[in-house]
Design a protein around this motif. Structure first.
Motif, short mmCIF file in Angstrom:
data_model
loop_
_atom_site.label_atom_id
_atom_site.label_comp_id
_atom_site.label_asym_id
_atom_site.label_seq_id
_atom_site.Cartn_x
_atom_site.Cartn_y
_atom_site.Cartn_z
N GLY A 262 28.03 33.66 7.61
CA GLY A 262 27.23 34.28 6.57
C GLY A 262 27.22 33.47 5.29
N THR A 266 30.45 33.97 -1.24
CA THR A 266 29.28 34.69 -1.75
C THR A 266 29.41 36.15 -1.34
OG1 THR A 266 27.91 34.37 0.24
CG2 THR A 266 27.84 32.64 -1.44
N GLU A 268 26.70 38.00 -0.64
CA GLU A 268 25.65 38.24 0.36
C GLU A 268 26.07 37.75 1.74
OE1 GLU A 268 23.83 37.46 -3.70
OE2 GLU A 268 25.33 36.50 -2.41
N GLY A 269 26.95 36.73 1.79
CA GLY A 269 27.35 36.13 3.05
C GLY A 269 27.93 37.11 4.06
N ILE A 272 25.12 39.26 5.65
CA ILE A 272 24.33 38.50 6.63
C ILE A 272 25.16 38.24 7.89
CG2 ILE A 272 23.08 36.35 7.06
CD1 ILE A 272 21.74 38.16 5.03
N TRP A 311 23.55 32.24 4.26
CA TRP A 311 23.08 32.62 2.94
C TRP A 311 23.10 31.44 1.99
CZ3 TRP A 311 20.03 35.79 0.78
CH2 TRP A 311 19.97 35.87 -0.60
N ARG A 315 20.08 30.37 -0.33
CA ARG A 315 20.26 30.33 -1.78
C ARG A 315 19.92 28.96 -2.36
NH1 ARG A 315 26.27 31.02 -3.82
NH2 ARG A 315 26.34 29.03 -2.70
N GLU A 321 19.78 34.98 -5.68
CA GLU A 321 21.08 35.61 -5.84
C GLU A 321 20.86 37.11 -5.94
OE1 GLU A 321 25.10 34.42 -8.16
OE2 GLU A 321 23.39 34.90 -9.44
#
Length: 338
Positions: A262, A266, A268-269, A272, A311, A315, A321
Motif C-alpha cells: 500500500g 503514509t 493512505e497506504g 489501499i 499509494w 501520490r 494527499e
C-alpha cells in the motif's frame, strides 16, 4: 500574501466521501448478510493492525515482526478478565489494552537496545516467549486453547444477529478510532518530531528531539491498540489457542504485506493495501499454496516497480494527499499567474 495550509481540494473531497462511506458502513447490519459482515469486520481489524504497524515502522523506524505478541495478549486478557474477573467483554478488551501498554514498557527497555534486524528478531523472540508462556496456563486451556462460555457470549447480545451486529460495529469503531488516533498524533508536535526522526535521526537529535522517548511513546501506544484489536479479533472468533493467538503469519506477515504494497509511511497506504490484500485473498484463497505464492510475487513486483508502494506511486504522479499532513504554501491567484 502567500498562506500556509494543509488542506487541499483532494483532501476535502476525500473527507466528504469518507463520511458518506462511513455512514453506509455503519448501516451494514441493515443491508449486509452475515457472511458479508464477518468479512468486513475482518477487513476493519486488519486495517487497524496495518495502521498501527505503519506508525511504528513507517514513522518511528521500529520494524517489528513480533506484534502478534500483543494480539495474542489482548485476546487472552479478554478470556481471563471475562472468565475469572467477571468483566463484560468490552471493558475487558479495554483493560487488556492498558495492561499491554504497561507490559510494553519493560519490554521496550530491553529490545530498544537492539538495532535493525536484531530489533526485528528481538520482537519475534518476545512473541515466542508470550506464546510458550500462555501455553502453560492450564486454566486458559493450555496448549489446546479455550472457548468463551455461553453466558459471556450472550453478554454481547442475547440473539445471534444482535451479537454479530455488535461485533461488526465494534470492529468498525476500532478501525475508525485507530485511523483518527494515528492521524491526529501525526498532526501533533509529537508527530512532527516523529516525522523528523523518520527523515534523519541525526538531524532530529541535533534539534533537541528525545528520540528514545518518542519511540517509546509510539511503541507503548501501538502495543495498547494492538492488544485491543487482538481482543476484538478473538471476541469474534469466540475461541483462542496459543498457536492462533500468536501466529506470526496471520497477525504480522500479512500486516507487513498490506503496508508494504500500500505504501509505508503514509496513512493512505494501509487502506489501499488492505483492499488489495482482501481482493487477492477472496479471489485466490481456494488455490491453496498458490495464493501465498501470488502474494509473494505481488509484494516483489511492487517493491521493485514502486518502492514507495501503490499509494506512493499515485501520490508522486498526481501530487495527491487524502489525509492532509504536509504543509503547503498557497499563493494568491495574481501571484500564481506572474
Amino acid at each position: 500574501m502567500p498562506s500556509v495550509t494543509r488542506a487541499t481540494p483532494a483532501s476535502r473531497a476525500a473527507l466528504f466521501i469518507g463520511l458518506v462511506v462511513l455512514v453506509v458502513l455503519a448501516l451494514g447490519p441493515y443491508w449486509a448478510g452475515r457472511a458479508d459482515m464477518r468479512l468486513m469486520s475482518e477487513i476493519f481489524l486488519y486495517l487497524a493492525l496495518a495502521c498501527i504497524w505503519n506508525l511504528m515502522a513507517g514513522y518511528a523506524g521500529l520494524v517489528s515482526v513480533g506484534q502478534q505478541a500483543f494480539v495474542g495478549f489482548g485476546g487472552y486478557m479478554l478470556f481471563a478478565l471475562t472468565i475469572f474477573g467477571g468483566l463484560h467483554p468490552v471493558p475487558a478488551i479495554i483493560v487488556g489494552g492498558f495492561l499491554a501498554a504497561a507490559l510494553s514498557i519493560p519490554i521496550a527497555t530491553l529490545i530498544f537496545r537492539l538495532k535493525g534486524a536484531y530489533f526485528a528478531i528481538g520482537t519475534w523472540v518476545v512473541a515466542e516467549v508470550f506464546r510458550l508462556s500462555f501455553a502453560q496456563i492450564q486454566s486458559l486451556g493450555g496448549g489446546s486453547g479455550s472457548s468463551l462460555p455461553v453466558a459471556i457470549v450472550k453478554e454481547i447480545g442475547a440473539k445471534k444477529a444482535t451479537r454479530e451486529a455488535n461485533s461488526y460495529w465494534l470492529a468498525l469503531g476500532a478501525a475508525v478510532i485507530v485511523l483518527l488516533a494515528v492521524y491526529f498524533f501525526l498532526r501533533s508536535r509529537r508527530g512532527l518530531a516523529l516525522t523528523a526522526i523518520r527523515d534523519s535521526e541525526v538531524a532530529a537529535s541535533g534539534l533537541g528531539i528525545d528520540i528514545w522517548r518518542t519511540k517509546l511513546e509510539v511503541y507503548v501506544i501501538a502495543s495498547a491498540f494492538t492488544a485491543i484489536i487482538g481482543g476484538l479479533i478473538f471476541l469474534q472468533k469466540l475461541r483462542i489457542s496459543p498457536d492462533a493467538a500468536f501466529s506470526v503469519n496471520d497477525w504480522t506477515a500479512f500486516v507487513i504485506f498490506i503496508v508494504v504494497i500500500g505504501g509505508i509511511g503514509t496513512l493512505e497506504g494501509p487502506i489501499i493495501g488492505t483492499l488489495v490484500f482482501f481482493a487477492l485473498r477472496e479471489t485466490l484463497a481456494d488455490f491453496g499454496t498458490f495464493y501465498l505464492m501470488v502474494l509473494g510475487l505481488v509484494a516483489i513486483v511492487v517493491m521493485l516497480k514502486a518502492p514507495k508502494g501503490l499509494w506512493g506511486l499515485v501520490r508522486d504522479r498526481f501530487d495527491l494527499e487524502l489525509f492532509p499532513l504536509s504543509y503547503r504554501v498557497r499563493f494568491p491567484k495574481d501571484e500564481e499567474g506572474s
